[in-house]
Write a protein that holds these residues in place. Sequence first.
Motif, PDB file in Angstrom:
ATOM      1  N   GLN A  70       0.769  -1.289   0.145  1.00 36.51           N
ATOM      2  CA  GLN A  70       0.022  -0.005  -0.002  1.00 36.51           C
ATOM      3  C   GLN A  70       0.987   1.198  -0.026  1.00 36.51           C
ATOM      4  O   GLN A  70       0.380   2.281  -0.462  1.00 36.51           O
ATOM      5  CB  GLN A  70      -1.051  -0.095   1.041  1.00 36.51           C
ATOM      6  CG  GLN A  70      -1.914  -1.142   1.186  1.00 36.51           C
ATOM      7  CD  GLN A  70      -1.675  -2.139   1.879  1.00 36.51           C
ATOM      8  OE1 GLN A  70      -0.440  -2.631   2.030  1.00 36.51           O
ATOM      9  NE2 GLN A  70      -2.633  -3.387   2.046  1.00 36.51           N
ATOM     10  N   ILE A  71       2.049   1.054   0.478  1.00 36.95           N
ATOM     11  CA  ILE A  71       2.885   2.408   0.566  1.00 36.95           C
ATOM     12  C   ILE A  71       4.311   2.070  -0.162  1.00 36.95           C
ATOM     13  O   ILE A  71       5.177   0.902   0.249  1.00 36.95           O
ATOM     14  CB  ILE A  71       3.280   2.794   2.058  1.00 36.95           C
ATOM     15  CG1 ILE A  71       1.992   3.014   2.715  1.00 36.95           C
ATOM     16  CG2 ILE A  71       4.126   3.989   2.147  1.00 36.95           C
ATOM     17  CD1 ILE A  71       2.023   3.059   4.298  1.00 36.95           C
ATOM     18  N   VAL A  72       4.628   2.516  -1.177  1.00 43.61           N
ATOM     19  CA  VAL A  72       5.672   2.369  -1.901  1.00 43.61           C
ATOM     20  C   VAL A  72       6.749   3.771  -1.666  1.00 43.61           C
ATOM     21  O   VAL A  72       6.311   4.779  -2.191  1.00 43.61           O
ATOM     22  CB  VAL A  72       5.707   2.240  -3.323  1.00 43.61           C
ATOM     23  CG1 VAL A  72       6.829   2.233  -4.188  1.00 43.61           C
ATOM     24  CG2 VAL A  72       4.627   0.739  -3.609  1.00 43.61           C
ATOM     25  N   SER A  73       7.842   3.644  -0.824  1.00 45.79           N
ATOM     26  CA  SER A  73       8.674   4.740  -0.581  1.00 45.79           C
ATOM     27  C   SER A  73       9.879   5.068  -1.450  1.00 45.79           C
ATOM     28  O   SER A  73      10.565   3.844  -1.819  1.00 45.79           O
ATOM     29  CB  SER A  73       9.199   4.494   0.847  1.00 45.79           C
ATOM     30  OG  SER A  73       9.767   5.942   1.209  1.00 45.79           O
ATOM     31  N   SER A  74      10.385   6.031  -2.008  1.00 45.48           N
ATOM     32  CA  SER A  74      11.273   6.393  -2.791  1.00 45.48           C
ATOM     33  C   SER A  74      11.977   7.671  -2.265  1.00 45.48           C
ATOM     34  O   SER A  74      11.441   8.464  -1.786  1.00 45.48           O
ATOM     35  CB  SER A  74      10.968   6.404  -4.282  1.00 45.48           C
ATOM     36  OG  SER A  74      11.961   6.745  -4.938  1.00 45.48           O
ATOM     37  N   ASP A  75      13.324   7.587  -2.718  1.00 47.95           N
ATOM     38  CA  ASP A  75      14.159   9.097  -2.691  1.00 47.95           C
ATOM     39  C   ASP A  75      13.817   9.819  -3.863  1.00 47.95           C
ATOM     40  O   ASP A  75      14.310  11.083  -4.049  1.00 47.95           O
ATOM     41  CB  ASP A  75      15.646   8.793  -2.759  1.00 47.95           C
ATOM     42  CG  ASP A  75      15.806   8.323  -1.346  1.00 47.95           C
ATOM     43  OD1 ASP A  75      15.305   8.730  -0.081  1.00 47.95           O
ATOM     44  OD2 ASP A  75      17.015   7.240  -1.107  1.00 47.95           O
ATOM     45  N   TYR A  76      12.932   9.333  -4.849  1.00 44.55           N
ATOM     46  CA  TYR A  76      12.838  10.095  -6.063  1.00 44.55           C
ATOM     47  C   TYR A  76      11.445   9.928  -6.558  1.00 44.55           C
ATOM     48  O   TYR A  76      11.299   9.240  -7.728  1.00 44.55           O
ATOM     49  CB  TYR A  76      13.821   9.242  -7.327  1.00 44.55           C
ATOM     50  CG  TYR A  76      15.253   9.377  -6.844  1.00 44.55           C
ATOM     51  CD1 TYR A  76      15.937  10.748  -6.796  1.00 44.55           C
ATOM     52  CD2 TYR A  76      15.752   8.275  -6.176  1.00 44.55           C
ATOM     53  CE1 TYR A  76      17.312  10.571  -6.405  1.00 44.55           C
ATOM     54  CE2 TYR A  76      17.179   8.406  -5.536  1.00 44.55           C
ATOM     55  CZ  TYR A  76      17.817   9.744  -5.957  1.00 44.55           C
ATOM     56  OH  TYR A  76      19.163   9.589  -5.344  1.00 44.55           O
ATOM     57  N   PRO A  77      10.418  10.657  -6.050  1.00 48.71           N
ATOM     58  CA  PRO A  77       9.153  10.816  -6.624  1.00 48.71           C
ATOM     59  C   PRO A  77       9.251  11.528  -7.938  1.00 48.71           C
ATOM     60  O   PRO A  77      10.167  12.041  -8.389  1.00 48.71           O
ATOM     61  CB  PRO A  77       8.507  11.792  -5.568  1.00 48.71           C
ATOM     62  CG  PRO A  77       9.390  12.571  -4.944  1.00 48.71           C
ATOM     63  CD  PRO A  77      10.826  11.687  -5.085  1.00 48.71           C
ATOM     64  N   GLN A  78       8.153  11.536  -8.842  1.00 48.99           N
ATOM     65  CA  GLN A  78       8.142  11.980 -10.035  1.00 48.99           C
ATOM     66  C   GLN A  78       8.768  13.229 -10.186  1.00 48.99           C
ATOM     67  O   GLN A  78       9.348  13.771 -11.099  1.00 48.99           O
ATOM     68  CB  GLN A  78       6.583  11.940 -10.658  1.00 48.99           C
ATOM     69  CG  GLN A  78       6.539  12.187 -12.115  1.00 48.99           C
ATOM     70  CD  GLN A  78       5.357  11.665 -12.637  1.00 48.99           C
ATOM     71  OE1 GLN A  78       4.496  11.504 -11.766  1.00 48.99           O
ATOM     72  NE2 GLN A  78       4.956  11.506 -13.973  1.00 48.99           N
ATOM     73  N   PHE A  79       8.215  14.286  -9.416  1.00 42.21           N
ATOM     74  CA  PHE A  79       8.613  15.544  -9.500  1.00 42.21           C
ATOM     75  C   PHE A  79      10.178  15.734  -8.845  1.00 42.21           C
ATOM     76  O   PHE A  79      10.614  17.038  -9.083  1.00 42.21           O
ATOM     77  CB  PHE A  79       7.922  16.726  -8.651  1.00 42.21           C
ATOM     78  CG  PHE A  79       7.766  16.779  -7.091  1.00 42.21           C
ATOM     79  CD1 PHE A  79       8.551  17.780  -6.325  1.00 42.21           C
ATOM     80  CD2 PHE A  79       7.272  15.435  -6.374  1.00 42.21           C
ATOM     81  CE1 PHE A  79       8.721  17.614  -5.184  1.00 42.21           C
ATOM     82  CE2 PHE A  79       7.404  15.577  -5.050  1.00 42.21           C
ATOM     83  CZ  PHE A  79       8.115  16.682  -4.394  1.00 42.21           C
ATOM     84  N   GLU A  80      10.815  14.910  -8.613  1.00 45.25           N
ATOM     85  CA  GLU A  80      12.266  15.071  -8.087  1.00 45.25           C
ATOM     86  C   GLU A  80      12.908  13.909  -8.677  1.00 45.25           C
ATOM     87  O   GLU A  80      13.751  12.986  -7.989  1.00 45.25           O
ATOM     88  CB  GLU A  80      12.450  14.842  -6.496  1.00 45.25           C
ATOM     89  CG  GLU A  80      11.753  16.008  -5.692  1.00 45.25           C
ATOM     90  CD  GLU A  80      11.797  15.869  -4.272  1.00 45.25           C
ATOM     91  OE1 GLU A  80      11.798  17.180  -3.686  1.00 45.25           O
ATOM     92  OE2 GLU A  80      12.125  14.845  -3.791  1.00 45.25           O
ATOM     93  N   PRO A  81      13.043  13.752 -10.148  1.00 45.84           N
ATOM     94  CA  PRO A  81      13.706  12.613 -10.618  1.00 45.84           C
ATOM     95  C   PRO A  81      15.347  12.483 -10.378  1.00 45.84           C
ATOM     96  O   PRO A  81      15.767  13.783  -9.879  1.00 45.84           O
ATOM     97  CB  PRO A  81      13.735  12.944 -12.169  1.00 45.84           C
ATOM     98  CG  PRO A  81      13.350  14.268 -12.070  1.00 45.84           C
ATOM     99  CD  PRO A  81      12.597  14.743 -10.962  1.00 45.84           C
TER     100      PRO A  81
END
Length: 425
Positions: A376-387
Amino acid sequence: MRLTVQNLQILQIVKFQLPPLACAGFQDNMSKEHITPRDALPMKNFWHAIAVAGLSTLAPCVLAQSKTATDPDASVRINQIQVIGTHNSYHAGLLPGIGKLVQQKNPQAFASLDYSHSDLATQLDHGIRQIELDIFADSKGGRFAHPLGPELVAQAGLPADPDPYANGVMLKPGFKVMHVQDIDYVSNCQPFVACLQIVRRWSAAHPQHVPIFILVETKQDVPENSEIPWTTPEPFTAATFDALDAEIRSVFSGDEVIVPDQVRGSYATLDEAVRSGNWPTLAQARGKVMFLMDQASVDTVYLEGHAALRGRILFTNATPGHPDAAFVEENDGDAAKIAALVRQGYLVRTQSDSDTVEARTNDTRRRDRVLSSGAQIVSSDYPQFEPARWSGYFVALPDGLPAGCNPLIGPSGCANSMLEPGSSR
Protein backbone atom coordinates in the motif's frame (compact mmCIF):
# COMPACT_ATOMS: atom_id res chain seq x y z
CA MET A 1 -35.35 -9.37 -26.78
CA ARG A 2 -32.44 -11.21 -25.16
CA LEU A 3 -29.34 -9.65 -23.64
CA THR A 4 -25.97 -10.73 -24.93
CA VAL A 5 -22.34 -10.84 -23.88
CA GLN A 6 -21.72 -7.94 -26.25
CA ASN A 7 -24.35 -5.94 -24.38
CA LEU A 8 -22.69 -6.73 -21.09
CA GLN A 9 -19.37 -5.55 -22.50
CA ILE A 10 -21.04 -2.19 -23.12
CA LEU A 11 -21.84 -2.08 -19.42
CA GLN A 12 -18.20 -2.85 -18.60
CA ILE A 13 -16.96 -0.07 -20.85
CA VAL A 14 -18.89 2.46 -18.78
CA LYS A 15 -17.48 0.94 -15.57
CA PHE A 16 -20.60 -1.03 -14.59
CA GLN A 17 -18.87 -4.35 -14.08
CA LEU A 18 -21.51 -6.67 -12.68
CA PRO A 19 -20.80 -7.74 -9.07
CA PRO A 20 -20.52 -11.54 -8.99
CA LEU A 21 -22.90 -12.11 -6.07
CA ALA A 22 -25.59 -9.51 -6.68
CA CYS A 23 -25.77 -10.26 -10.38
CA ALA A 24 -25.17 -14.00 -10.44
CA GLY A 25 -28.81 -14.77 -11.10
CA PHE A 26 -28.96 -12.34 -13.98
CA GLN A 27 -25.83 -13.75 -15.56
CA ASP A 28 -27.07 -17.33 -15.16
CA ASN A 29 -30.22 -16.48 -17.08
CA MET A 30 -28.27 -15.52 -20.19
CA SER A 31 -28.72 -17.93 -23.08
CA LYS A 32 -25.48 -18.77 -24.85
CA GLU A 33 -27.36 -19.88 -27.95
CA HIS A 34 -28.21 -16.24 -28.70
CA ILE A 35 -24.67 -14.89 -28.37
CA THR A 36 -23.89 -13.74 -31.88
CA PRO A 37 -22.33 -10.52 -33.19
CA ARG A 38 -25.58 -9.51 -34.88
CA ASP A 39 -27.27 -9.32 -31.46
CA ALA A 40 -25.08 -6.40 -30.30
CA LEU A 41 -27.21 -3.29 -29.89
CA PRO A 42 -26.40 0.43 -29.92
CA MET A 43 -26.28 1.86 -26.40
CA LYS A 44 -29.62 3.72 -26.63
CA ASN A 45 -31.38 0.58 -27.93
CA PHE A 46 -29.74 -1.52 -25.22
CA TRP A 47 -31.11 0.62 -22.40
CA HIS A 48 -34.53 0.70 -24.11
CA ALA A 49 -34.47 -3.07 -24.31
CA ILE A 50 -33.80 -3.30 -20.58
CA ALA A 51 -36.79 -1.08 -19.85
CA VAL A 52 -39.12 -2.92 -22.23
CA ALA A 53 -38.07 -6.35 -21.02
CA GLY A 54 -38.64 -5.36 -17.40
CA LEU A 55 -35.43 -6.96 -16.23
CA SER A 56 -35.71 -5.85 -12.63
CA THR A 57 -32.93 -8.20 -11.62
CA LEU A 58 -30.42 -6.07 -13.50
CA ALA A 59 -31.28 -2.78 -11.81
CA PRO A 60 -29.77 -3.65 -8.40
CA CYS A 61 -26.64 -4.90 -10.16
CA VAL A 62 -26.16 -1.69 -12.09
CA LEU A 63 -27.02 0.54 -9.16
CA ALA A 64 -24.75 -1.34 -6.78
CA GLN A 65 -21.79 -1.18 -9.12
CA SER A 66 -22.57 2.42 -10.01
CA LYS A 67 -22.25 3.33 -6.35
CA THR A 68 -18.90 1.55 -6.11
CA ALA A 69 -17.58 3.39 -9.15
CA THR A 70 -18.90 6.81 -8.16
CA ASP A 71 -18.66 6.63 -4.38
CA PRO A 72 -15.35 5.05 -3.34
CA ASP A 73 -15.77 6.57 0.12
CA ALA A 74 -18.33 3.95 1.00
CA SER A 75 -16.69 0.91 -0.55
CA VAL A 76 -12.90 1.38 -0.55
CA ARG A 77 -10.90 0.82 2.63
CA ILE A 78 -7.53 2.37 3.26
CA ASN A 79 -5.71 -0.95 2.85
CA GLN A 80 -7.23 -1.23 -0.65
CA ILE A 81 -5.34 1.74 -2.08
CA GLN A 82 -1.72 2.44 -2.97
CA VAL A 83 0.28 5.63 -2.44
CA ILE A 84 3.80 6.90 -3.07
CA GLY A 85 5.90 8.04 -0.15
CA THR A 86 9.26 9.69 0.28
CA HIS A 87 12.14 8.14 2.21
CA ASN A 88 13.60 10.52 4.80
CA SER A 89 11.20 13.23 3.66
CA TYR A 90 12.90 15.85 5.86
CA HIS A 91 16.35 15.31 4.31
CA ALA A 92 17.75 18.60 3.03
CA GLY A 93 21.13 17.16 2.07
CA LEU A 94 24.62 17.54 3.48
CA LEU A 95 26.01 21.00 4.02
CA PRO A 96 28.66 21.79 1.34
CA GLY A 97 31.70 21.62 3.62
CA ILE A 98 30.55 18.49 5.40
CA GLY A 99 29.65 16.94 2.06
CA LYS A 100 33.18 17.48 0.74
CA LEU A 101 34.63 16.06 3.94
CA VAL A 102 32.48 12.92 3.81
CA GLN A 103 33.26 12.47 0.12
CA GLN A 104 36.99 12.57 0.88
CA LYS A 105 36.80 10.21 3.85
CA ASN A 106 34.13 7.77 2.66
CA PRO A 107 32.99 8.08 -0.97
CA GLN A 108 30.53 5.22 -0.62
CA ALA A 109 28.81 6.82 2.36
CA PHE A 110 28.68 10.14 0.51
CA ALA A 111 27.02 8.49 -2.49
CA SER A 112 24.31 6.98 -0.29
CA LEU A 113 23.58 10.39 1.28
CA ASP A 114 23.59 12.35 -1.96
CA TYR A 115 19.88 13.14 -2.17
CA SER A 116 17.50 15.76 -0.81
CA HIS A 117 13.82 16.63 -0.75
CA SER A 118 11.68 19.72 -1.12
CA ASP A 119 9.78 21.00 1.91
CA LEU A 120 6.93 18.85 3.19
CA ALA A 121 4.13 21.05 1.83
CA THR A 122 5.62 20.89 -1.66
CA GLN A 123 5.84 17.12 -1.44
CA LEU A 124 2.20 16.91 -0.44
CA ASP A 125 1.26 19.31 -3.24
CA HIS A 126 2.85 16.88 -5.68
CA GLY A 127 0.87 13.88 -4.45
CA ILE A 128 3.13 12.37 -1.81
CA ARG A 129 0.90 10.68 0.77
CA GLN A 130 3.51 9.11 3.02
CA ILE A 131 6.31 11.03 4.67
CA GLU A 132 9.09 9.80 6.91
CA LEU A 133 10.49 11.71 9.88
CA ASP A 134 13.55 10.47 11.82
CA ILE A 135 13.52 11.78 15.36
CA PHE A 136 15.96 12.06 18.26
CA ALA A 137 14.73 12.57 21.80
CA ASP A 138 15.89 15.82 23.40
CA SER A 139 13.91 16.15 26.60
CA LYS A 140 16.00 18.97 28.08
CA GLY A 141 17.01 20.73 24.88
CA GLY A 142 20.48 21.53 23.58
CA ARG A 143 21.72 17.96 23.14
CA PHE A 144 22.23 18.50 19.40
CA ALA A 145 22.74 22.27 19.40
CA HIS A 146 26.49 22.08 18.80
CA PRO A 147 27.21 19.38 16.20
CA LEU A 148 30.74 18.16 15.63
CA GLY A 149 30.59 18.61 11.86
CA PRO A 150 31.71 22.26 11.68
CA GLU A 151 34.76 21.48 13.82
CA LEU A 152 35.75 18.58 11.55
CA VAL A 153 35.32 20.81 8.49
CA ALA A 154 37.60 23.43 10.02
CA GLN A 155 40.23 20.83 10.89
CA ALA A 156 40.20 19.68 7.25
CA GLY A 157 40.79 23.22 6.05
CA LEU A 158 37.49 23.37 4.18
CA PRO A 159 35.24 26.45 3.94
CA ALA A 160 32.91 26.84 6.92
CA ASP A 161 29.22 26.02 6.49
CA PRO A 162 26.44 28.36 7.61
CA ASP A 163 24.53 27.49 10.77
CA PRO A 164 21.15 26.12 9.62
CA TYR A 165 19.66 26.63 13.06
CA ALA A 166 20.85 30.08 14.07
CA ASN A 167 17.36 30.75 15.47
CA GLY A 168 18.12 28.63 18.52
CA VAL A 169 15.53 25.96 17.82
CA MET A 170 17.99 23.23 18.78
CA LEU A 171 18.34 24.65 22.27
CA LYS A 172 14.69 24.04 23.14
CA PRO A 173 13.29 20.78 24.55
CA GLY A 174 11.45 18.47 22.20
CA PHE A 175 12.07 15.83 19.56
CA LYS A 176 14.50 16.85 16.82
CA VAL A 177 14.40 15.72 13.19
CA MET A 178 17.63 14.67 11.49
CA HIS A 179 19.33 11.77 9.77
CA VAL A 180 22.69 11.42 11.53
CA GLN A 181 23.74 13.51 14.49
CA ASP A 182 26.85 15.72 14.06
CA ILE A 183 27.18 15.08 10.30
CA ASP A 184 23.87 14.83 8.44
CA TYR A 185 21.70 17.06 10.61
CA VAL A 186 20.05 19.58 8.27
CA SER A 187 16.31 19.12 7.82
CA ASN A 188 13.66 20.97 5.86
CA CYS A 189 11.60 21.27 9.05
CA GLN A 190 12.62 21.50 12.69
CA PRO A 191 11.66 20.46 15.37
CA PHE A 192 9.30 17.48 15.07
CA VAL A 193 6.28 19.52 16.16
CA ALA A 194 6.97 22.10 13.45
CA CYS A 195 7.02 19.33 10.83
CA LEU A 196 3.66 18.08 12.06
CA GLN A 197 2.23 21.59 11.98
CA ILE A 198 3.16 21.87 8.30
CA VAL A 199 1.30 18.65 7.57
CA ARG A 200 -1.73 19.74 9.59
CA ARG A 201 -1.99 23.09 7.81
CA TRP A 202 -1.76 21.37 4.44
CA SER A 203 -4.35 18.80 5.47
CA ALA A 204 -6.78 21.45 6.66
CA ALA A 205 -6.49 23.19 3.28
CA HIS A 206 -7.10 19.91 1.40
CA PRO A 207 -9.76 18.06 3.44
CA GLN A 208 -10.54 15.50 0.72
CA HIS A 209 -7.09 13.93 0.66
CA VAL A 210 -6.68 10.22 1.29
CA PRO A 211 -4.95 9.55 4.62
CA ILE A 212 -1.40 10.80 4.95
CA PHE A 213 0.84 8.14 6.46
CA ILE A 214 3.56 9.55 8.71
CA LEU A 215 6.38 7.07 9.29
CA VAL A 216 8.42 7.81 12.41
CA GLU A 217 11.90 6.39 12.95
CA THR A 218 13.22 6.72 16.49
CA LYS A 219 16.99 7.23 16.52
CA GLN A 220 19.07 6.29 19.55
CA ASP A 221 22.27 4.82 18.14
CA VAL A 222 25.79 6.04 17.47
CA PRO A 223 27.28 5.45 13.98
CA GLU A 224 29.94 2.77 13.74
CA ASN A 225 32.99 5.01 13.69
CA SER A 226 34.90 5.13 16.96
CA GLU A 227 37.27 7.81 15.63
CA ILE A 228 34.57 10.47 15.97
CA PRO A 229 33.22 11.46 19.39
CA TRP A 230 29.59 11.31 18.34
CA THR A 231 26.86 12.99 20.35
CA THR A 232 25.21 10.24 22.39
CA PRO A 233 21.46 10.09 21.74
CA GLU A 234 18.89 9.92 24.49
CA PRO A 235 17.39 6.43 24.83
CA PHE A 236 13.71 5.85 24.08
CA THR A 237 11.94 4.60 27.16
CA ALA A 238 8.23 4.13 27.80
CA ALA A 239 8.21 7.68 29.21
CA THR A 240 9.91 8.96 26.05
CA PHE A 241 7.18 7.36 23.96
CA ASP A 242 4.55 8.92 26.20
CA ALA A 243 6.16 12.28 25.41
CA LEU A 244 6.13 11.43 21.70
CA ASP A 245 2.41 10.66 21.77
CA ALA A 246 1.87 13.91 23.67
CA GLU A 247 3.72 15.96 21.03
CA ILE A 248 1.58 14.42 18.30
CA ARG A 249 -1.60 15.15 20.28
CA SER A 250 -0.46 18.75 20.78
CA VAL A 251 -0.74 19.24 17.00
CA PHE A 252 -3.52 16.89 15.85
CA SER A 253 -6.90 16.55 17.52
CA GLY A 254 -8.41 13.13 18.08
CA ASP A 255 -10.68 13.32 15.05
CA GLU A 256 -7.74 14.11 12.75
CA VAL A 257 -5.79 10.90 13.42
CA ILE A 258 -6.48 7.25 12.62
CA VAL A 259 -5.38 5.38 15.75
CA PRO A 260 -5.06 1.69 16.66
CA ASP A 261 -8.14 1.78 18.90
CA GLN A 262 -10.29 2.85 15.94
CA VAL A 263 -9.03 0.04 13.73
CA ARG A 264 -9.31 -2.58 16.47
CA GLY A 265 -12.94 -1.64 17.17
CA SER A 266 -14.73 -4.46 18.96
CA TYR A 267 -12.12 -7.07 18.09
CA ALA A 268 -9.84 -8.41 20.80
CA THR A 269 -6.64 -7.56 18.93
CA LEU A 270 -5.47 -5.45 16.03
CA ASP A 271 -4.32 -8.57 14.25
CA GLU A 272 -7.80 -10.05 14.37
CA ALA A 273 -9.33 -6.76 13.25
CA VAL A 274 -7.21 -6.26 10.14
CA ARG A 275 -7.44 -9.90 9.13
CA SER A 276 -11.20 -9.37 9.24
CA GLY A 277 -10.95 -6.28 7.06
CA ASN A 278 -11.77 -3.72 9.73
CA TRP A 279 -9.70 -0.91 8.24
CA PRO A 280 -11.51 2.46 7.93
CA THR A 281 -13.20 3.34 4.67
CA LEU A 282 -12.14 6.43 2.77
CA ALA A 283 -15.25 8.12 4.16
CA GLN A 284 -13.82 7.60 7.65
CA ALA A 285 -10.23 8.43 6.68
CA ARG A 286 -10.33 11.47 4.41
CA GLY A 287 -8.47 14.48 5.73
CA LYS A 288 -6.74 12.43 8.42
CA VAL A 289 -3.22 11.26 9.18
CA MET A 290 -1.93 7.95 10.46
CA PHE A 291 1.32 7.41 12.34
CA LEU A 292 3.49 4.34 11.74
CA MET A 293 6.58 3.15 13.62
CA ASP A 294 9.55 2.47 11.37
CA GLN A 295 11.67 -0.01 13.28
CA ALA A 296 10.44 -3.14 15.03
CA SER A 297 13.15 -3.05 17.70
CA VAL A 298 11.25 -0.51 19.83
CA ASP A 299 7.87 -2.23 19.68
CA THR A 300 8.22 -3.88 23.08
CA VAL A 301 8.94 -0.58 24.82
CA TYR A 302 6.12 1.24 23.05
CA LEU A 303 3.69 -1.52 24.04
CA GLU A 304 4.51 -1.34 27.78
CA GLY A 305 1.20 -0.73 29.55
CA HIS A 306 -0.61 -0.59 26.21
CA ALA A 307 -1.47 -4.15 25.21
CA ALA A 308 -2.38 -4.42 21.53
CA LEU A 309 -1.61 -0.65 21.33
CA ARG A 310 -4.60 0.39 23.44
CA GLY A 311 -4.39 4.13 24.00
CA ARG A 312 -1.38 4.58 21.70
CA ILE A 313 -1.16 6.71 18.56
CA LEU A 314 1.43 4.97 16.41
CA PHE A 315 0.98 1.60 14.75
CA THR A 316 4.01 -0.59 15.46
CA ASN A 317 6.04 -2.32 12.77
CA ALA A 318 4.73 -5.57 14.13
CA THR A 319 5.24 -9.28 13.68
CA PRO A 320 2.28 -10.78 11.79
CA GLY A 321 0.06 -12.73 14.14
CA HIS A 322 0.98 -10.69 17.22
CA PRO A 323 -1.80 -8.75 19.01
CA ASP A 324 -0.44 -5.38 17.80
CA ALA A 325 -0.03 -6.48 14.17
CA ALA A 326 -1.65 -4.21 11.58
CA PHE A 327 1.30 -2.52 9.89
CA VAL A 328 4.37 -4.37 8.55
CA GLU A 329 7.47 -3.18 6.71
CA GLU A 330 9.00 -5.26 3.94
CA ASN A 331 11.62 -2.82 2.73
CA ASP A 332 13.73 -5.30 0.78
CA GLY A 333 11.02 -5.51 -1.85
CA ASP A 334 10.24 -9.24 -1.76
CA ALA A 335 7.07 -9.20 -3.88
CA ALA A 336 5.88 -12.64 -2.78
CA LYS A 337 6.16 -11.78 0.92
CA ILE A 338 4.45 -8.44 0.36
CA ALA A 339 1.57 -10.01 -1.55
CA ALA A 340 1.04 -12.63 1.15
CA LEU A 341 0.91 -9.96 3.87
CA VAL A 342 -1.43 -7.74 1.89
CA ARG A 343 -3.83 -10.61 1.21
CA GLN A 344 -3.91 -11.36 4.94
CA GLY A 345 -5.13 -7.82 5.60
CA TYR A 346 -1.95 -6.05 6.69
CA LEU A 347 -0.85 -2.58 5.65
CA VAL A 348 2.61 -2.88 4.08
CA ARG A 349 5.30 -0.31 3.39
CA THR A 350 8.21 -1.08 1.10
CA GLN A 351 10.98 0.80 -0.71
CA SER A 352 11.45 1.02 -4.47
CA ASP A 353 15.09 2.09 -4.20
CA SER A 354 17.77 2.73 -1.61
CA ASP A 355 21.13 4.42 -1.16
CA THR A 356 20.82 6.03 -4.64
CA VAL A 357 21.82 2.69 -6.22
CA GLU A 358 18.88 2.16 -8.59
CA ALA A 359 18.64 5.87 -9.32
CA ARG A 360 22.17 6.15 -10.72
CA THR A 361 21.50 3.69 -13.55
CA ASN A 362 17.72 4.03 -13.94
CA ASP A 363 17.28 0.44 -12.78
CA THR A 364 13.49 0.13 -12.58
CA ARG A 365 13.23 -3.59 -11.82
CA ARG A 366 12.75 -3.23 -8.08
CA ARG A 367 10.40 -0.28 -8.58
CA ASP A 368 8.17 -2.16 -11.00
CA ARG A 369 8.20 -5.26 -8.81
CA VAL A 370 7.02 -3.51 -5.65
CA LEU A 371 4.44 -1.35 -7.43
CA SER A 372 2.72 -4.51 -8.64
CA SER A 373 3.18 -6.38 -5.35
CA GLY A 374 0.18 -4.84 -3.62
CA ALA A 375 2.20 -2.89 -1.05
CA GLN A 376 0.00 0.00 0.00
CA ILE A 377 2.93 2.35 0.60
CA VAL A 378 5.84 2.49 -1.84
CA SER A 379 8.59 4.80 -0.62
CA SER A 380 11.34 6.36 -2.73
CA ASP A 381 14.05 9.01 -2.67
CA TYR A 382 12.88 10.00 -6.15
CA PRO A 383 9.20 10.84 -6.60
CA GLN A 384 8.12 11.96 -10.05
CA PHE A 385 8.68 15.65 -9.40
CA GLU A 386 12.19 14.97 -8.03
CA PRO A 387 13.77 12.59 -10.56
CA ALA A 388 17.35 11.38 -10.15
CA ARG A 389 19.74 13.85 -11.76
CA TRP A 390 21.98 11.05 -13.06
CA SER A 391 19.40 9.05 -14.99
CA GLY A 392 15.93 10.53 -14.70
CA TYR A 393 14.77 7.62 -12.52
CA PHE A 394 11.54 8.30 -10.62
CA VAL A 395 8.61 6.53 -8.99
CA ALA A 396 4.94 7.36 -9.58
CA LEU A 397 1.48 5.85 -9.76
CA PRO A 398 -0.43 5.74 -13.05
CA ASP A 399 -1.17 9.25 -14.35
CA GLY A 400 0.87 10.67 -11.47
CA LEU A 401 -2.16 10.59 -9.15
CA PRO A 402 -1.78 10.78 -5.34
CA ALA A 403 -3.55 7.45 -4.84
CA GLY A 404 -4.37 4.39 -6.89
CA CYS A 405 -6.53 1.33 -6.47
CA ASN A 406 -4.47 -1.45 -4.95
CA PRO A 407 -3.29 -3.72 -7.79
CA LEU A 408 -3.77 -6.82 -5.65
CA ILE A 409 -6.87 -6.23 -3.51
CA GLY A 410 -8.52 -3.13 -4.92
CA PRO A 411 -12.31 -3.65 -4.96
CA SER A 412 -14.22 -4.17 -8.18
CA GLY A 413 -15.16 -0.88 -9.79
CA CYS A 414 -12.41 1.08 -8.04
CA ALA A 415 -11.23 3.98 -10.21
CA ASN A 416 -7.90 5.71 -9.56
CA SER A 417 -9.20 9.11 -10.59
CA MET A 418 -11.98 9.03 -8.00
CA LEU A 419 -9.92 8.20 -4.91
CA GLU A 420 -8.89 11.79 -4.25
CA PRO A 421 -11.37 14.25 -5.80
CA GLY A 422 -9.88 17.32 -7.42
CA SER A 423 -6.38 15.85 -7.71
CA SER A 424 -4.73 15.78 -11.11
CA ARG A 425 -1.18 15.77 -12.34
